[in-house]
Scaffold this motif. Structure first.
Motif, PDB file in Angstrom:
ATOM      1  N   ASP A  26       0.833  -1.195   0.000  1.00 47.07           N
ATOM      2  CA  ASP A  26       0.000   0.000   0.000  1.00 47.07           C
ATOM      3  C   ASP A  26       0.866   1.242   0.000  1.00 47.07           C
ATOM      4  N   ALA A  27       0.416   2.254  -0.703  1.00 44.94           N
ATOM      5  CA  ALA A  27       1.110   3.537  -0.715  1.00 44.94           C
ATOM      6  C   ALA A  27       0.086   4.646  -0.546  1.00 44.94           C
ATOM      7  N   ASP A  28       0.463   5.646   0.242  1.00 46.09           N
ATOM      8  CA  ASP A  28      -0.350   6.855   0.354  1.00 46.09           C
ATOM      9  C   ASP A  28       0.102   7.889  -0.661  1.00 46.09           C
ATOM     10  N   VAL A  29       1.387   7.821  -0.993  1.00 44.94           N
ATOM     11  CA  VAL A  29       1.966   8.802  -1.908  1.00 44.94           C
ATOM     12  C   VAL A  29       3.158   8.174  -2.630  1.00 44.94           C
ATOM     13  N   ILE A  30       3.323   8.554  -3.885  1.00 48.99           N
ATOM     14  CA  ILE A  30       4.514   8.163  -4.639  1.00 48.99           C
ATOM     15  C   ILE A  30       5.332   9.430  -4.845  1.00 48.99           C
ATOM     16  N   LEU A  31       6.612   9.354  -4.480  1.00 45.91           N
ATOM     17  CA  LEU A  31       7.541  10.462  -4.628  1.00 45.91           C
ATOM     18  C   LEU A  31       8.362  10.240  -5.891  1.00 45.91           C
ATOM     19  N   GLY A  32       8.117  11.061  -6.903  1.00 49.06           N
ATOM     20  CA  GLY A  32       8.821  10.924  -8.173  1.00 49.06           C
ATOM     21  C   GLY A  32      10.164  11.623  -8.170  1.00 49.06           C
ATOM     22  N   ARG A  51      -1.863   9.653  -3.956  1.00 50.87           N
ATOM     23  CA  ARG A  51      -1.314  10.982  -4.189  1.00 50.87           C
ATOM     24  C   ARG A  51       0.055  10.861  -4.853  1.00 50.87           C
ATOM     25  N   HIS A  52       0.402  11.860  -5.646  1.00 49.47           N
ATOM     26  CA  HIS A  52       1.704  11.891  -6.318  1.00 49.47           C
ATOM     27  C   HIS A  52       2.370  13.231  -6.060  1.00 49.47           C
ATOM     28  N   ILE A  53       3.639  13.190  -5.653  1.00 48.64           N
ATOM     29  CA  ILE A  53       4.443  14.389  -5.484  1.00 48.64           C
ATOM     30  C   ILE A  53       5.789  14.151  -6.159  1.00 48.64           C
ATOM     31  N   PHE A  54       6.583  15.198  -6.278  1.00 47.23           N
ATOM     32  CA  PHE A  54       7.903  14.995  -6.888  1.00 47.23           C
ATOM     33  C   PHE A  54       8.924  15.930  -6.274  1.00 47.23           C
ATOM     34  N   ALA A  55      10.153  15.470  -6.308  1.00 42.87           N
ATOM     35  CA  ALA A  55      11.282  16.275  -5.860  1.00 42.87           C
ATOM     36  C   ALA A  55      11.764  17.123  -7.030  1.00 42.87           C
ATOM     37  N   GLU A  56      12.399  18.232  -6.694  1.00 43.73           N
ATOM     38  CA  GLU A  56      12.964  19.110  -7.702  1.00 43.73           C
ATOM     39  C   GLU A  56      14.449  19.299  -7.421  1.00 43.73           C
ATOM     40  N   LYS A  57      15.188  19.596  -8.484  1.00 46.59           N
ATOM     41  CA  LYS A  57      16.613  19.875  -8.327  1.00 46.59           C
ATOM     42  C   LYS A  57      16.805  21.350  -8.007  1.00 46.59           C
ATOM     43  N   LYS A  58      17.617  21.618  -6.990  1.00 46.94           N
ATOM     44  CA  LYS A  58      18.010  22.977  -6.644  1.00 46.94           C
ATOM     45  C   LYS A  58      19.514  23.078  -6.882  1.00 46.94           C
ATOM     46  N   THR A  59      19.905  24.031  -7.703  1.00 48.61           N
ATOM     47  CA  THR A  59      21.326  24.194  -8.005  1.00 48.61           C
ATOM     48  C   THR A  59      22.030  24.872  -6.835  1.00 48.61           C
ATOM     49  N   ILE A  60      23.065  24.210  -6.350  1.00 50.14           N
ATOM     50  CA  ILE A  60      23.875  24.740  -5.260  1.00 50.14           C
ATOM     51  C   ILE A  60      25.067  25.503  -5.822  1.00 50.14           C
ATOM     52  N   LYS A  61      25.649  24.955  -6.870  1.00 50.85           N
ATOM     53  CA  LYS A  61      26.826  25.571  -7.476  1.00 50.85           C
ATOM     54  C   LYS A  61      26.778  25.312  -8.979  1.00 50.85           C
ATOM     55  N   ILE A  62      26.960  26.352  -9.754  1.00 47.63           N
ATOM     56  CA  ILE A  62      26.962  26.234 -11.206  1.00 47.63           C
ATOM     57  C   ILE A  62      28.308  25.670 -11.648  1.00 47.63           C
ATOM     58  N   GLY A  63      28.250  24.679 -12.509  1.00 43.35           N
ATOM     59  CA  GLY A  63      29.471  24.061 -13.012  1.00 43.35           C
ATOM     60  C   GLY A  63      30.264  25.009 -13.896  1.00 43.35           C
ATOM     61  N   GLU A  64      31.546  24.895 -13.809  1.00 46.82           N
ATOM     62  CA  GLU A  64      32.435  25.731 -14.616  1.00 46.82           C
ATOM     63  C   GLU A  64      33.325  24.850 -15.483  1.00 46.82           C
ATOM     64  N   ASN A  65      33.761  25.392 -16.606  1.00 46.71           N
ATOM     65  CA  ASN A  65      34.684  24.699 -17.512  1.00 46.71           C
ATOM     66  C   ASN A  65      34.178  23.307 -17.919  1.00 46.71           C
ATOM     67  N   GLY A  66      32.897  23.235 -18.269  1.00 43.88           N
ATOM     68  CA  GLY A  66      32.328  21.972 -18.735  1.00 43.88           C
ATOM     69  C   GLY A  66      31.910  21.020 -17.630  1.00 43.88           C
ATOM     70  N   GLN A  67      32.081  21.416 -16.369  1.00 40.61           N
ATOM     71  CA  GLN A  67      31.672  20.563 -15.249  1.00 40.61           C
ATOM     72  C   GLN A  67      30.160  20.671 -15.047  1.00 40.61           C
ATOM     73  N   ARG A  68      29.584  19.628 -14.490  1.00 37.34           N
ATOM     74  CA  ARG A  68      28.151  19.626 -14.211  1.00 37.34           C
ATOM     75  C   ARG A  68      27.851  20.524 -13.008  1.00 37.34           C
ATOM     76  N   ASN A  69      26.618  21.018 -12.961  1.00 43.18           N
ATOM     77  CA  ASN A  69      26.173  21.775 -11.794  1.00 43.18           C
ATOM     78  C   ASN A  69      26.138  20.853 -10.577  1.00 43.18           C
ATOM     79  N   GLU A  70      26.293  21.432  -9.409  1.00 41.28           N
ATOM     80  CA  GLU A  70      26.112  20.689  -8.167  1.00 41.28           C
ATOM     81  C   GLU A  70      24.691  20.972  -7.702  1.00 41.28           C
ATOM     82  N   ASP A  71      23.885  19.928  -7.618  1.00 37.62           N
ATOM     83  CA  ASP A  71      22.469  20.066  -7.279  1.00 37.62           C
ATOM     84  C   ASP A  71      22.130  19.267  -6.029  1.00 37.62           C
ATOM     85  N   GLU A  72      20.991  19.634  -5.430  1.00 46.57           N
ATOM     86  CA  GLU A  72      20.422  18.827  -4.361  1.00 46.57           C
ATOM     87  C   GLU A  72      18.929  18.691  -4.641  1.00 46.57           C
TER      88      GLU A  72
END
Length: 108
Positions: A26-32, A51-72
């Motif tokens: 059984d589930a009350d909510v699915i977290l996407g 019920r359905h909810i979802f997480a979102e990405k929050k950028t902590i640090k923008i990637g430089e020189n082709g590096q990926r952003n640091e997200d949470e």
């Protein structure tokens, strides 16, 4: 990448929902998980009627020189209520880091 085809997404959601119903989970909510995990988890939630909810990405640090952003991952729009039975909706697990982040959000 099957989620780009609505009929395939619907079929997959029905099959996943049936597996969970047969297993008596059984589930009350699915977290996407962002992003494609949101589509499949929403479709499964519709099939099982929870019920359905979802997480979102929050950028902590923008990637430089082709590096990926640091997200949470954050829950900014929706919440998990005390006592909710939560399923995690993820379309692909490479290294389990996203799933571990979602577990922490649920526990917090």
């Amino acid at each position: 990448m099957a989620d780009q085809w609505p009929a395939v997404l619907r079929h997959t959601a029905i099959e996943l929902a049936n597996l969970f119903i047969i297993g008596d989970y059984d589930a009350d909510v699915i977290l996407g998980a962002p992003m494609a995990g949101i589509k499949i988890s929403s479709a499964v939630a519709e099939q099982i009627g929870c019920r359905h909810i979802f997480a979102e990405k929050k950028t902590i640090k923008i990637g430089e020189n082709g590096q990926r952003n640091e997200d949470e991952l954050i829950l900014s729009r929706y919440g998990i209520h005390p006592g909710d039975r939560v399923w995690i909706g993820e379309e692909l697990i490479n290294n389990i880091s996203t799933a571990l982040e979602l577990i922490k959000l649920i526990e917090d």
